[in-house]
Write a protein that holds these residues in place. Structure first.
Motif, PDB file in Angstrom:
ATOM      1  N   ILE A 258      23.165  45.501 -64.891  1.00 19.74           N
ATOM      2  CA  ILE A 258      24.154  44.798 -64.074  1.00 19.74           C
ATOM      3  C   ILE A 258      23.422  43.893 -63.093  1.00 19.74           C
ATOM      4  CG2 ILE A 258      26.116  45.046 -62.503  1.00 19.74           C
ATOM      5  CD1 ILE A 258      26.330  47.983 -63.552  1.00 19.74           C
ATOM      6  N   ARG A 259      23.757  42.610 -63.124  1.00 19.08           N
ATOM      7  CA  ARG A 259      23.155  41.636 -62.208  1.00 19.08           C
ATOM      8  C   ARG A 259      24.235  41.118 -61.270  1.00 19.08           C
ATOM      9  NH1 ARG A 259      18.158  42.607 -61.883  1.00 19.08           N
ATOM     10  NH2 ARG A 259      18.706  44.527 -62.960  1.00 19.08           N
ATOM     11  N   PHE A 260      23.927  41.117 -59.975  1.00 17.48           N
ATOM     12  CA  PHE A 260      24.862  40.628 -58.966  1.00 17.48           C
ATOM     13  C   PHE A 260      24.413  39.261 -58.455  1.00 17.48           C
ATOM     14  CE2 PHE A 260      25.037  45.296 -58.588  1.00 17.48           C
ATOM     15  CZ  PHE A 260      26.383  45.496 -58.843  1.00 17.48           C
ATOM     16  N   ASN A 261      25.383  38.403 -58.174  1.00 21.31           N
ATOM     17  CA  ASN A 261      25.079  37.116 -57.541  1.00 21.31           C
ATOM     18  C   ASN A 261      26.208  36.744 -56.586  1.00 21.31           C
ATOM     19  OD1 ASN A 261      27.035  35.178 -59.076  1.00 21.31           O
ATOM     20  ND2 ASN A 261      26.025  36.332 -60.700  1.00 21.31           N
ATOM     21  N   ARG A 262      25.972  35.748 -55.783  1.00 26.21           N
ATOM     22  CA  ARG A 262      26.917  35.312 -54.744  1.00 26.21           C
ATOM     23  C   ARG A 262      27.371  36.492 -53.884  1.00 26.21           C
ATOM     24  NH1 ARG A 262      31.182  32.335 -54.180  1.00 26.21           N
ATOM     25  NH2 ARG A 262      32.467  33.515 -55.626  1.00 26.21           N
ATOM     26  N   THR A 263      26.465  37.395 -53.562  1.00 27.19           N
ATOM     27  CA  THR A 263      26.795  38.519 -52.695  1.00 27.19           C
ATOM     28  C   THR A 263      27.048  38.011 -51.283  1.00 27.19           C
ATOM     29  OG1 THR A 263      25.360  39.912 -54.040  1.00 27.19           O
ATOM     30  CG2 THR A 263      26.044  40.782 -51.906  1.00 27.19           C
ATOM     31  N   ARG A 264      28.156  38.451 -50.680  1.00 28.70           N
ATOM     32  CA  ARG A 264      28.537  37.942 -49.354  1.00 28.70           C
ATOM     33  C   ARG A 264      29.427  38.954 -48.653  1.00 28.70           C
ATOM     34  NH1 ARG A 264      31.037  36.761 -54.409  1.00 28.70           N
ATOM     35  NH2 ARG A 264      33.234  36.269 -54.119  1.00 28.70           N
ATOM     36  N   ASP A 265      29.651  38.742 -47.365  1.00 30.61           N
ATOM     37  CA  ASP A 265      30.589  39.581 -46.634  1.00 30.61           C
ATOM     38  C   ASP A 265      31.970  39.419 -47.264  1.00 30.61           C
ATOM     39  OD1 ASP A 265      28.696  40.570 -44.911  1.00 30.61           O
ATOM     40  OD2 ASP A 265      28.990  38.977 -43.427  1.00 30.61           O
ATOM     41  N   ALA A 266      32.731  40.501 -47.335  1.00 26.06           N
ATOM     42  CA  ALA A 266      33.972  40.518 -48.108  1.00 26.06           C
ATOM     43  C   ALA A 266      35.061  39.604 -47.563  1.00 26.06           C
ATOM     44  CB  ALA A 266      34.496  41.948 -48.201  1.00 26.06           C
ATOM     45  N   GLY A 267      35.118  39.429 -46.239  1.00 25.22           N
ATOM     46  CA  GLY A 267      36.218  38.655 -45.671  1.00 25.22           C
ATOM     47  C   GLY A 267      37.516  39.441 -45.756  1.00 25.22           C
ATOM     48  N   ALA A 268      38.633  38.741 -45.674  1.00 24.25           N
ATOM     49  CA  ALA A 268      39.943  39.410 -45.687  1.00 24.25           C
ATOM     50  C   ALA A 268      40.232  40.007 -47.066  1.00 24.25           C
ATOM     51  CB  ALA A 268      41.033  38.412 -45.314  1.00 24.25           C
ATOM     52  N   LEU A 269      40.779  41.221 -47.079  1.00 24.45           N
ATOM     53  CA  LEU A 269      41.152  41.875 -48.325  1.00 24.45           C
ATOM     54  C   LEU A 269      42.597  41.549 -48.680  1.00 24.45           C
ATOM     55  CD1 LEU A 269      38.563  43.452 -47.551  1.00 24.45           C
ATOM     56  CD2 LEU A 269      39.678  45.516 -48.427  1.00 24.45           C
ATOM     57  N   SER A 270      42.861  41.466 -49.977  1.00 26.16           N
ATOM     58  CA  SER A 270      44.228  41.217 -50.432  1.00 26.16           C
ATOM     59  C   SER A 270      45.045  42.501 -50.286  1.00 26.16           C
ATOM     60  CB  SER A 270      44.229  40.769 -51.894  1.00 26.16           C
ATOM     61  OG  SER A 270      43.849  41.850 -52.736  1.00 26.16           O
ATOM     62  N   GLY A 271      46.372  42.373 -50.395  1.00 23.26           N
ATOM     63  CA  GLY A 271      47.244  43.536 -50.315  1.00 23.26           C
ATOM     64  C   GLY A 271      46.930  44.535 -51.413  1.00 23.26           C
ATOM     65  N   LEU A 272      46.677  44.046 -52.623  1.00 22.37           N
ATOM     66  CA  LEU A 272      46.359  44.924 -53.739  1.00 22.37           C
ATOM     67  C   LEU A 272      45.060  45.689 -53.476  1.00 22.37           C
ATOM     68  CD1 LEU A 272      46.660  44.262 -57.520  1.00 22.37           C
ATOM     69  CD2 LEU A 272      44.499  45.121 -56.607  1.00 22.37           C
ATOM     70  N   GLU A 273      44.055  44.992 -52.958  1.00 28.71           N
ATOM     71  CA  GLU A 273      42.771  45.650 -52.663  1.00 28.71           C
ATOM     72  C   GLU A 273      42.937  46.744 -51.619  1.00 28.71           C
ATOM     73  OE1 GLU A 273      39.728  41.917 -53.633  1.00 28.71           O
ATOM     74  OE2 GLU A 273      40.596  42.136 -51.619  1.00 28.71           O
ATOM     75  N   LYS A 274      43.734  46.461 -50.588  1.00 30.18           N
ATOM     76  CA  LYS A 274      43.978  47.469 -49.555  1.00 30.18           C
ATOM     77  C   LYS A 274      44.678  48.687 -50.131  1.00 30.18           C
ATOM     78  CE  LYS A 274      44.202  44.330 -45.574  1.00 30.18           C
ATOM     79  NZ  LYS A 274      45.091  43.796 -44.506  1.00 30.18           N
ATOM     80  N   ARG A 275      45.691  48.465 -50.949  1.00 25.74           N
ATOM     81  CA  ARG A 275      46.424  49.592 -51.521  1.00 25.74           C
ATOM     82  C   ARG A 275      45.516  50.413 -52.446  1.00 25.74           C
ATOM     83  NH1 ARG A 275      50.395  45.631 -51.642  1.00 25.74           N
ATOM     84  NH2 ARG A 275      49.976  45.081 -53.811  1.00 25.74           N
ATOM     85  N   ALA A 276      44.700  49.738 -53.230  1.00 29.51           N
ATOM     86  CA  ALA A 276      43.819  50.416 -54.173  1.00 29.51           C
ATOM     87  C   ALA A 276      42.787  51.300 -53.450  1.00 29.51           C
ATOM     88  CB  ALA A 276      43.100  49.402 -55.054  1.00 29.51           C
ATOM     89  N   LEU A 277      42.358  50.870 -52.254  1.00 27.75           N
ATOM     90  CA  LEU A 277      41.360  51.628 -51.499  1.00 27.75           C
ATOM     91  C   LEU A 277      41.973  52.511 -50.421  1.00 27.75           C
ATOM     92  CD1 LEU A 277      38.576  48.906 -51.129  1.00 27.75           C
ATOM     93  CD2 LEU A 277      38.563  50.898 -52.642  1.00 27.75           C
ATOM     94  N   GLY A 278      43.310  52.543 -50.375  1.00 28.34           N
ATOM     95  CA  GLY A 278      43.977  53.397 -49.398  1.00 28.34           C
ATOM     96  C   GLY A 278      43.865  52.889 -47.965  1.00 28.34           C
ATOM     97  N   LEU A 279      43.753  51.566 -47.804  1.00 32.12           N
ATOM     98  CA  LEU A 279      43.653  50.989 -46.458  1.00 32.12           C
ATOM     99  C   LEU A 279      45.036  50.605 -45.950  1.00 32.12           C
ATOM    100  CD1 LEU A 279      40.545  48.757 -47.128  1.00 32.12           C
ATOM    101  CD2 LEU A 279      40.650  50.572 -45.443  1.00 32.12           C
ATOM    102  N   PRO A 280      45.255  50.648 -44.645  1.00 33.23           N
ATOM    103  CA  PRO A 280      46.574  50.281 -44.086  1.00 33.23           C
ATOM    104  C   PRO A 280      46.813  48.786 -44.192  1.00 33.23           C
ATOM    105  CG  PRO A 280      44.982  50.751 -42.323  1.00 33.23           C
ATOM    106  CD  PRO A 280      44.316  51.127 -43.614  1.00 33.23           C
TER     107      PRO A 280
END
Length: 203
Positions: A181-203
């Motif tokens: 697995i090779r990673f590129n364009r690694t960066r700070d995440a910034g704002a999360l989408s609603g789907l991402e928050k729900r998937a990770l159990g974030l408010p």
């Protein structure tokens, strides 16, 4: 005689000094990785297996949020989102609803290891793996070998490499399979989408 004694002492203390250097590098690497509380990265994953005619290649995006877990979002050759939170693994539906994955113990263990590494928690990883560090803080490699015999029958080693961020993961299986697995364009995440928050159990 003195020369022989000196050489003997050198041989005795060299492994200890090397272990200290490895540990210092490991701590430096983990401290740098742990500074990033939420990270995104694009990835290209290549899976090889003696049973396959050619390697399987997939691409997508990784999202890691410290203390909450990670999302593995495949874009090609098909769309799929997997969530790894603590000891749980789930496929995420279109609205962010989780569907627990069965028989995902191996994948979950590797994801737990990766989450612990990205969070800078070496002790959690050391419970299950021997860790050898090489290189420098600017360009490092960590090689992990499983301690438990049961896991070692299936998994050969995991190799992580990077700089300020994780750049690559290589997983070698005992059956000859290999995942790179090779990673590129690694960066700070910034704002999360609603789907991402729900998937990770974030408010």
């Amino acid at each position: 005689m003195r020369r022989m004694t000196f050489l003997l002492l050198l041989c005795l203390f060299a492994p200890f000094a090397r272990a200290q250097a490895d540990d210092a590098l490991l701590q430096s690497v983990l401290a740098a990785l742990g500074q990033h509380t939420a990270v995104r990265a694009d990835f290209t994953q290549t899976r090889s297996n003696p049973a396959l005619e050619k390697p399987q290649v997939s691409q997508g995006q990784l999202l890691f949020v410290l203390g909450h877990g990670m999302l593995w979002q495949t874009r090609t050759p098909f769309a799929e989102t997997l969530a790894f939170t603590g000891t749980q693994a789930a496929r995420i539906g279109p609205q962010g609803q989780p569907h627990p994955m069965r028989d995902a113990r191996g994948v979950t263990r590797i994801s737990q290891m990766l989450q612990a590494m990205l969070a800078g928690r070496a002790d959690e990883v050391r419970r299950q793996f021997h860790i050898a560090a090489s290189g420098s803080a600017a360009q490092w490699t960590l090689r992990l070998v499983p301690k438990q015999e049961r896991m070692a029958r299936v998994l050969g080693s995991i190799e992580l490499s990077g700089d300020a961020y994780l750049e690559g993961i290589r997983i070698a299986m005992r059956d000859g399979g290999d995942t790179d697995i090779r990673f590129n364009r690694t960066r700070d995440a910034g704002a999360l989408s609603g789907l991402e928050k729900r998937a990770l159990g974030l408010p």
